[in-house]
Design a protein around this motif. Structure first.
Motif, PDB file in Angstrom:
ATOM      1  N   MET A  57      -6.933   3.058  -0.544  1.00  0.00           N
ATOM      2  CA  MET A  57      -7.013   2.018   0.471  1.00  0.00           C
ATOM      3  C   MET A  57      -5.746   1.179   0.502  1.00  0.00           C
ATOM      4  N   ALA A  58      -5.164   0.934  -0.666  1.00  0.00           N
ATOM      5  CA  ALA A  58      -3.907   0.188  -0.715  1.00  0.00           C
ATOM      6  C   ALA A  58      -2.803   0.983  -0.024  1.00  0.00           C
ATOM      7  N   GLN A  59      -2.757   2.280  -0.280  1.00  0.00           N
ATOM      8  CA  GLN A  59      -1.767   3.133   0.386  1.00  0.00           C
ATOM      9  C   GLN A  59      -1.995   3.144   1.894  1.00  0.00           C
ATOM     10  N   LEU A  60      -3.266   3.205   2.309  1.00  0.00           N
ATOM     11  CA  LEU A  60      -3.598   3.224   3.731  1.00  0.00           C
ATOM     12  C   LEU A  60      -3.087   1.961   4.429  1.00  0.00           C
ATOM     13  N   VAL A  61      -3.290   0.816   3.801  1.00  0.00           N
ATOM     14  CA  VAL A  61      -2.844  -0.449   4.398  1.00  0.00           C
ATOM     15  C   VAL A  61      -1.329  -0.470   4.540  1.00  0.00           C
ATOM     16  N   VAL A  62      -0.627  -0.016   3.498  1.00  0.00           N
ATOM     17  CA  VAL A  62       0.837   0.005   3.552  1.00  0.00           C
ATOM     18  C   VAL A  62       1.313   0.990   4.613  1.00  0.00           C
ATOM     19  N   GLY A  63       0.711   2.174   4.658  1.00  0.00           N
ATOM     20  CA  GLY A  63       1.093   3.161   5.659  1.00  0.00           C
ATOM     21  C   GLY A  63       0.869   2.656   7.076  1.00  0.00           C
ATOM     22  N   THR A  64      -0.261   1.975   7.280  1.00  0.00           N
ATOM     23  CA  THR A  64      -0.551   1.402   8.594  1.00  0.00           C
ATOM     24  C   THR A  64       0.469   0.329   8.953  1.00  0.00           C
ATOM     25  N   SER A  65       0.806  -0.491   7.976  1.00  0.00           N
ATOM     26  CA  SER A  65       1.768  -1.562   8.196  1.00  0.00           C
ATOM     27  C   SER A  65       3.119  -1.016   8.646  1.00  0.00           C
ATOM     28  N   VAL A  66       3.566   0.050   7.999  1.00  0.00           N
ATOM     29  CA  VAL A  66       4.846   0.661   8.383  1.00  0.00           C
ATOM     30  C   VAL A  66       4.744   1.299   9.757  1.00  0.00           C
ATOM     31  N   VAL A 302       9.035   1.412   0.609  1.00  0.00           N
ATOM     32  CA  VAL A 302       8.815   0.951   1.983  1.00  0.00           C
ATOM     33  C   VAL A 302       8.412  -0.519   1.977  1.00  0.00           C
ATOM     34  N   LEU A 303       7.569  -0.912   1.030  1.00  0.00           N
ATOM     35  CA  LEU A 303       7.211  -2.321   0.899  1.00  0.00           C
ATOM     36  C   LEU A 303       8.444  -3.162   0.567  1.00  0.00           C
ATOM     37  N   THR A 304       9.298  -2.638  -0.302  1.00  0.00           N
ATOM     38  CA  THR A 304      10.526  -3.341  -0.644  1.00  0.00           C
ATOM     39  C   THR A 304      11.410  -3.506   0.585  1.00  0.00           C
ATOM     40  N   ALA A 305      11.475  -2.469   1.411  1.00  0.00           N
ATOM     41  CA  ALA A 305      12.273  -2.547   2.640  1.00  0.00           C
ATOM     42  C   ALA A 305      11.779  -3.674   3.532  1.00  0.00           C
ATOM     43  N   ARG A 306      10.480  -3.791   3.660  1.00  0.00           N
ATOM     44  CA  ARG A 306       9.919  -4.880   4.467  1.00  0.00           C
ATOM     45  C   ARG A 306      10.225  -6.228   3.834  1.00  0.00           C
ATOM     46  N   ALA A 310      14.928  -4.681   5.554  1.00  0.00           N
ATOM     47  CA  ALA A 310      15.590  -3.402   5.859  1.00  0.00           C
ATOM     48  C   ALA A 310      14.736  -2.612   6.847  1.00  0.00           C
ATOM     49  N   ASP A 311      15.264  -1.459   7.278  1.00  0.00           N
ATOM     50  CA  ASP A 311      14.569  -0.608   8.236  1.00  0.00           C
ATOM     51  C   ASP A 311      13.502   0.207   7.505  1.00  0.00           C
ATOM     52  N   ALA A 312      12.259  -0.281   7.518  1.00  0.00           N
ATOM     53  CA  ALA A 312      11.184   0.344   6.750  1.00  0.00           C
ATOM     54  C   ALA A 312      10.884   1.756   7.231  1.00  0.00           C
ATOM     55  N   ALA A 313      10.942   1.981   8.535  1.00  0.00           N
ATOM     56  CA  ALA A 313      10.647   3.314   9.063  1.00  0.00           C
ATOM     57  C   ALA A 313      11.681   4.324   8.581  1.00  0.00           C
ATOM     58  N   MET A 314      12.954   3.941   8.554  1.00  0.00           N
ATOM     59  CA  MET A 314      13.995   4.853   8.089  1.00  0.00           C
ATOM     60  C   MET A 314      13.856   5.117   6.589  1.00  0.00           C
ATOM     61  N   VAL A 315      13.557   4.066   5.831  1.00  0.00           N
ATOM     62  CA  VAL A 315      13.351   4.225   4.391  1.00  0.00           C
ATOM     63  C   VAL A 315      12.188   5.181   4.135  1.00  0.00           C
ATOM     64  N   ALA A 316      11.130   5.055   4.928  1.00  0.00           N
ATOM     65  CA  ALA A 316       9.976   5.940   4.774  1.00  0.00           C
ATOM     66  C   ALA A 316      10.366   7.394   5.007  1.00  0.00           C
ATOM     67  N   ALA A 317      11.204   7.658   6.008  1.00  0.00           N
ATOM     68  CA  ALA A 317      11.622   9.027   6.304  1.00  0.00           C
ATOM     69  C   ALA A 317      12.362   9.638   5.121  1.00  0.00           C
ATOM     70  N   TYR A 318      13.270   8.881   4.528  1.00  0.00           N
ATOM     71  CA  TYR A 318      14.018   9.368   3.361  1.00  0.00           C
ATOM     72  C   TYR A 318      13.099   9.582   2.165  1.00  0.00           C
ATOM     73  N   GLN A 319      12.297   8.574   1.867  1.00  0.00           N
ATOM     74  CA  GLN A 319      11.458   8.626   0.677  1.00  0.00           C
ATOM     75  C   GLN A 319      10.417   9.741   0.745  1.00  0.00           C
TER      76      GLN A 319
END
Length: 352
Positions: A57-66, A302-306, A310-319
């Motif tokens: 659920m924690a991952q879901l919330v973070v994923g939704t946020s991004v 991604v949370l750190t990017a936010r 920083a650009d959270a969507a771009m960080v997510a793509a790399y990670q």
């Protein structure tokens, strides 16, 4: 022995740690504070088992946020990143593979344990693969938890210290409980469930992020998660991260953990250097590139990017690319490097 009775006080302790870090004004406060408090609890009081559902659920919330931060222009912003993303993942895996050799000597670990400990990928996935190859599963999980914690503890304050404008660029939107947010969370839940059924790595983060990003980028959903919800998700991630540091493993392998920390810091410094070089060469935001190539976990980076603007969507793509590549290739790399070298050594002995 893990006892459910310890979970509630551990949650309270982790929440208090997050609150103190928040009051101190630390970046990524709820995650960092909760992770540190959870690690202290599990090391000094008793080990804890965090329910898998809570972590999901924690991952879901973070994923939704991004996903909600993705706009229609995300594809146009990819540009040259489409080439660098897979190259960055390959380079990071290569560095991890190279560092596994000195890790075996410095830490006095078997080759398989060192290999799966140094490949920067999912904690659970690497621990599972380690078990298949007779490696020390507890040590591998502990090493990866330590890797993520080192990066999470070091990068946010470092970025803020060298870039004061980062604090000003962070969104101050408090968010709101709205019908579009409910739709986004419901869609995220179905995406997480579907991704897990398909065996997708980090399914409860990747699935929600991808589906909500499509809805947000297409203009179908416009919402912002309340800060309280994100704080609770950070506590959940921090609690799970700290709980992975096992007291028995630390007592059993103090030298190995010390050597591992050095190797992981070397890996992190190398990737940060590459990221800074790319940022200068390609005139890209330095914080975004550093977090994109960092060796922390996908959700945590991604949370750190936010947290640093920083650009959270771009960080997510790399990670996510690095994580998927690591999960997919770790076993094959193990066979080609370690098992292959063992067979070669056996052939040489036979020839002699």
């Amino acid at each position: 022995m893990n006892r459910p009775v310890h979970l509630l006080p551990a949650v309270v302790f982790a929440s208090a740690g997050g609150a103190l870090a928040h009051l101190a004004g630390l970046p990524l406060a709820w995650l960092v504070g909760a992770a540190l408090a959870s690690a202290i609890y599990t090391m000094t009081v008793a080990p804890i088992n965090v329910p898998q559902r809570a972590y999901r659920m924690a991952q879901l919330v973070v994923g939704t946020s991004v996903g909600l931060t993705v706009s229609a222009d995300v594809v146009s912003r990819i540009g040259w990143h489409a080439l660098v993303i897979p190259l960055g993942a390959a380079f990071s895996l290569g560095i991890g593979l190279l560092l596994a050799a000195p890790m075996t000597r410095l830490a006095k670990l078997d080759r398989s344990t060192a290999h799966f400990a140094m490949i920067p990928a999912g904690i659970s996935e690497m621990a599972d693969l380690a078990g298949r190859h007779g490696a020390d599963v507890g040590a591998v999980a502990t090493f990866h938890a330590m890797r993520v914690m080192l990066v999470v503890f070091v990068l946010p304050p470092l970025i803020f210290s060298v870039n004061e404008a980062a604090a000003l660029s962070v969104s101050r939107d408090p968010g709101a409980w709205t019908a579009p947010l409910a739709l986004a969370l419901l869609s995220a839940a179905f995406a997480g469930w579907g991704g897990s059924r398909l065996g997708l790595p980090s399914a409860w983060f990747l699935g929600p992020m991808a589906v909500v990003a499509l809805l947000s980028g297409g203009g179908l959903v416009a919402a912002s998660e309340p800060r309280e919800l994100i704080a609770v998700a950070q506590i959940g991630l921090g609690l799970s991260l700290g709980a992975r540091l096992k007291r028995e493993t630390v007592r059993r392998l103090p030298r190995a953990l010390g050597a591992g920390a050095i190797m992981m810091l070397v890996h992190a410094v190398v990737m940060a250097g590459v990221a800074l070089g790319l940022a200068i060469l390609l005139r890209e935001d330095a914080a975004t590139m550093i977090l994109s190539l960092a060796t922390g976990g996908s959700a945590e980076m991604v949370l750190t990017a936010r947290a640093v603007g920083a650009d959270a969507a771009m960080v997510a793509a790399y990670q996510l690319t690095r994580g998927l590549a690591g999960n997919a290739l770790a076993e094959r790399l193990h066979r080609r490097s370690w098992e292959g070298s063992s067979k070669e050594g056996t052939r040489r002995d036979d020839d002699d």
